[in-house]
Design a protein around this motif. Structure first.
Motif, PDB file in Angstrom:
ATOM      1  N   MET A   1       0.850  -1.192   0.000  1.00 45.81           N
ATOM      2  CA  MET A   1       0.000   0.000   0.000  1.00 45.81           C
ATOM      3  C   MET A   1       0.892   1.250   0.000  1.00 45.81           C
ATOM      4  O   MET A   1       1.757   1.402   0.858  1.00 45.81           O
ATOM      5  CB  MET A   1      -0.920   0.016   1.225  1.00 45.81           C
ATOM      6  CG  MET A   1      -1.845   1.222   1.281  1.00 45.81           C
ATOM      7  SD  MET A   1      -2.901   1.238   2.740  1.00 45.81           S
ATOM      8  CE  MET A   1      -3.955  -0.163   2.412  1.00 45.81           C
ATOM      9  N   THR A   2       0.659   2.113  -0.951  1.00 47.34           N
ATOM     10  CA  THR A   2       1.478   3.316  -1.075  1.00 47.34           C
ATOM     11  C   THR A   2       0.994   4.406  -0.109  1.00 47.34           C
ATOM     12  O   THR A   2      -0.057   4.282   0.532  1.00 47.34           O
ATOM     13  CB  THR A   2       1.426   3.852  -2.509  1.00 47.34           C
ATOM     14  OG1 THR A   2       0.081   4.244  -2.805  1.00 47.34           O
ATOM     15  CG2 THR A   2       1.871   2.792  -3.499  1.00 47.34           C
ATOM     16  N   GLN A   3       1.754   5.485  -0.040  1.00 47.71           N
ATOM     17  CA  GLN A   3       1.390   6.589   0.844  1.00 47.71           C
ATOM     18  C   GLN A   3       0.095   7.248   0.395  1.00 47.71           C
ATOM     19  O   GLN A   3      -0.725   7.675   1.215  1.00 47.71           O
ATOM     20  CB  GLN A   3       2.531   7.605   0.883  1.00 47.71           C
ATOM     21  CG  GLN A   3       2.316   8.717   1.909  1.00 47.71           C
ATOM     22  CD  GLN A   3       3.536   9.611   2.039  1.00 47.71           C
ATOM     23  OE1 GLN A   3       4.544   9.389   1.378  1.00 47.71           O
ATOM     24  NE2 GLN A   3       3.423  10.624   2.888  1.00 47.71           N
ATOM     25  N   ILE A   4      -0.115   7.337  -0.928  1.00 48.96           N
ATOM     26  CA  ILE A   4      -1.368   7.909  -1.438  1.00 48.96           C
ATOM     27  C   ILE A   4      -2.557   7.040  -1.031  1.00 48.96           C
ATOM     28  O   ILE A   4      -3.616   7.547  -0.629  1.00 48.96           O
ATOM     29  CB  ILE A   4      -1.292   8.059  -2.968  1.00 48.96           C
ATOM     30  CG1 ILE A   4      -0.229   9.082  -3.339  1.00 48.96           C
ATOM     31  CG2 ILE A   4      -2.649   8.470  -3.538  1.00 48.96           C
ATOM     32  CD1 ILE A   4      -0.045   9.246  -4.838  1.00 48.96           C
ATOM     33  N   ASP A   5      -2.389   5.704  -1.123  1.00 49.07           N
ATOM     34  CA  ASP A   5      -3.462   4.795  -0.721  1.00 49.07           C
ATOM     35  C   ASP A   5      -3.808   4.982   0.753  1.00 49.07           C
ATOM     36  O   ASP A   5      -4.987   5.032   1.127  1.00 49.07           O
ATOM     37  CB  ASP A   5      -3.055   3.349  -0.981  1.00 49.07           C
ATOM     38  CG  ASP A   5      -2.938   3.039  -2.465  1.00 49.07           C
ATOM     39  OD1 ASP A   5      -3.598   3.734  -3.256  1.00 49.07           O
ATOM     40  OD2 ASP A   5      -2.179   2.119  -2.832  1.00 49.07           O
ATOM     41  N   ARG A   6      -2.781   5.070   1.595  1.00 46.60           N
ATOM     42  CA  ARG A   6      -3.037   5.253   3.030  1.00 46.60           C
ATOM     43  C   ARG A   6      -3.718   6.587   3.300  1.00 46.60           C
ATOM     44  O   ARG A   6      -4.621   6.665   4.137  1.00 46.60           O
ATOM     45  CB  ARG A   6      -1.714   5.155   3.807  1.00 46.60           C
ATOM     46  CG  ARG A   6      -1.132   3.755   3.879  1.00 46.60           C
ATOM     47  CD  ARG A   6      -0.043   3.676   4.942  1.00 46.60           C
ATOM     48  NE  ARG A   6       1.074   4.558   4.619  1.00 46.60           N
ATOM     49  CZ  ARG A   6       2.131   4.183   3.898  1.00 46.60           C
ATOM     50  NH1 ARG A   6       2.197   2.947   3.415  1.00 46.60           N
ATOM     51  NH2 ARG A   6       3.110   5.020   3.662  1.00 46.60           N
ATOM     52  N   TYR A   7      -3.327   7.614   2.606  1.00 53.35           N
ATOM     53  CA  TYR A   7      -3.928   8.933   2.816  1.00 53.35           C
ATOM     54  C   TYR A   7      -5.410   8.918   2.430  1.00 53.35           C
ATOM     55  O   TYR A   7      -6.270   9.396   3.183  1.00 53.35           O
ATOM     56  CB  TYR A   7      -3.169   9.983   2.006  1.00 53.35           C
ATOM     57  CG  TYR A   7      -3.788  11.356   2.071  1.00 53.35           C
ATOM     58  CD1 TYR A   7      -3.648  12.158   3.198  1.00 53.35           C
ATOM     59  CD2 TYR A   7      -4.533  11.850   0.990  1.00 53.35           C
ATOM     60  CE1 TYR A   7      -4.221  13.415   3.265  1.00 53.35           C
ATOM     61  CE2 TYR A   7      -5.109  13.102   1.049  1.00 53.35           C
ATOM     62  CZ  TYR A   7      -4.950  13.881   2.181  1.00 53.35           C
ATOM     63  OH  TYR A   7      -5.522  15.126   2.233  1.00 53.35           O
ATOM     64  N   VAL A   8      -5.722   8.372   1.255  1.00 57.03           N
ATOM     65  CA  VAL A   8      -7.113   8.315   0.790  1.00 57.03           C
ATOM     66  C   VAL A   8      -7.937   7.414   1.701  1.00 57.03           C
ATOM     67  O   VAL A   8      -9.089   7.734   2.053  1.00 57.03           O
ATOM     68  CB  VAL A   8      -7.173   7.833  -0.666  1.00 57.03           C
ATOM     69  CG1 VAL A   8      -8.623   7.627  -1.108  1.00 57.03           C
ATOM     70  CG2 VAL A   8      -6.476   8.825  -1.593  1.00 57.03           C
ATOM     71  N   LEU A   9      -7.363   6.279   2.105  1.00 54.99           N
ATOM     72  CA  LEU A   9      -8.096   5.336   2.952  1.00 54.99           C
ATOM     73  C   LEU A   9      -8.403   5.943   4.321  1.00 54.99           C
ATOM     74  O   LEU A   9      -9.529   5.811   4.829  1.00 54.99           O
ATOM     75  CB  LEU A   9      -7.289   4.045   3.108  1.00 54.99           C
ATOM     76  CG  LEU A   9      -7.947   2.920   3.914  1.00 54.99           C
ATOM     77  CD1 LEU A   9      -9.253   2.491   3.255  1.00 54.99           C
ATOM     78  CD2 LEU A   9      -7.005   1.733   4.040  1.00 54.99           C
ATOM     79  N   ILE A  10      -7.433   6.595   4.929  1.00 52.65           N
ATOM     80  CA  ILE A  10      -7.665   7.222   6.242  1.00 52.65           C
ATOM     81  C   ILE A  10      -8.709   8.326   6.134  1.00 52.65           C
ATOM     82  O   ILE A  10      -9.592   8.454   6.998  1.00 52.65           O
ATOM     83  CB  ILE A  10      -6.335   7.766   6.801  1.00 52.65           C
ATOM     84  CG1 ILE A  10      -5.396   6.612   7.153  1.00 52.65           C
ATOM     85  CG2 ILE A  10      -6.586   8.635   8.028  1.00 52.65           C
ATOM     86  CD1 ILE A  10      -4.022   7.055   7.579  1.00 52.65           C
ATOM     87  N   LEU A  11      -8.648   9.121   5.078  1.00 51.60           N
ATOM     88  CA  LEU A  11      -9.646  10.185   4.890  1.00 51.60           C
ATOM     89  C   LEU A  11     -11.038   9.600   4.718  1.00 51.60           C
ATOM     90  O   LEU A  11     -12.021  10.116   5.284  1.00 51.60           O
ATOM     91  CB  LEU A  11      -9.260  11.027   3.671  1.00 51.60           C
ATOM     92  CG  LEU A  11     -10.169  12.223   3.346  1.00 51.60           C
ATOM     93  CD1 LEU A  11     -10.206  13.201   4.515  1.00 51.60           C
ATOM     94  CD2 LEU A  11      -9.705  12.913   2.072  1.00 51.60           C
TER      95      LEU A  11
END
Length: 268
Positions: free
Chosen positions: A1-11
């Motif tokens: 999981m990339t940093q963009i994926d984690r950011y979108v998922l947390i949001l």
């Protein structure tokens, strides 16, 4: 999981939690205003007020999640996509060569997971709290008598009616069982003073928790079969000093049937 994926998922997950907690808070606040006196009264005779609130509103939050989980997921999906577009993050990510599908994939996977949890909650969790969902705030203990709604048992072909129900004691006062299936020797209607729910498996668990129970004397031993037990349940379920008995009062009795069902007292 990339940093963009984690950011979108947390949001996305944060938006889901905020939406659900907002709806749950509105429900609890409005309902608690009308039932606070009963909840405080329950806390004075038993658990603390926070535990009473958790015990009463916990099952309702599960039901609320089942009713609103899908629409909340959709709202969170749209809000997250709109937020990324409004802040310019979506444009920056697309300019870096990341496609729309790649950006939205974490939210799609999370949405499928939430719907799966909602399905499991509906099929396996909520049915365990069906008694709690039918109780009023003043009847958390299960001791207060409630009205009995006529219920037809498809598996046995019996329409179950009665005057009052005590959930904790598993007792129906003045039951009226209308037999639409063929039960030889019982006629079409069974009227009794009380009907006590007998569950051998639950009784075995209760015995294991409470330890050994003193067996009843031979004068209180009941018949060996379910049919004869039903016909003469006045002997099998009659409490000491003619007091009302509950399913736990049957723990020490001998000759109890191995099947699950109602034991009738005072059959007519």
């Amino acid at each position: 999981m990339t940093q963009i994926d984690r950011y979108v998922l947390i949001l996305f997950l944060r938006t889901v939690c905020v939406c659900f907690l907002s709806l749950a808070g509105i429900f609890i606040v409005f309902h608690a205003f009308t039932a606070m006196d009963d909840l405080i009264a329950q806390s004075k005779v038993g658990d603390s007020l926070p535990l009473v609130l958790a015990k009463f509103y916990g099952p309702y939050l599960l039901l609320l999640f089942d009713m609103t989980g899908t629409i909340i997921t959709l709202m969170a999906f749209l809000f997250t996509a709109g937020w990324l577009r409004r802040t310019g993050e979506l444009t920056a990510t697309l300019s870096a060569g990341v496609s729309h599908g790649r950006i939205l994939r974490p939210m799609v996977i999370a949405s499928l997971a939430i719907i799966s949890v909602q399905l499991a909650n509906r099929e396996w969790v909520i049915p365990r709290f069906r008694d709690s969902l039918t109780m009023k705030a003043k009847n958390l203990s299960g001791d207060i008598e409630q009205a009995v709604m006529p219920t037809y048992d498809q598996s046995s072909g019996i329409l179950i009616e009665g005057d009052k129900l005590r959930t904790l004691g598993r007792v129906i006062s003045r039951p009226n069982f209308r037999l639409y299936s063929d039960y030889a020797g019982f006629g079409d209607v069974l009227l009794a003073r009380e009907a006590i729910w007998w569950d051998p498996a639950a009784m075995a668990e209760w015995r294991a928790e409470k330890g050994p129970t003193e067996p009843a004397g031979p004068d209180t031993a009941g018949p060996d079969t379910a049919s004869s037990q039903l016909a003469s349940a006045g002997t099998a379920t009659f409490g000491i000093d003619a007091k009302r008995s509950s399913w736990k009062d049957l723990a020490g009795r001998t000759g109890m049937p191995d099947v699950t069902g109602y034991l009738l007292q005072g059959v007519r």
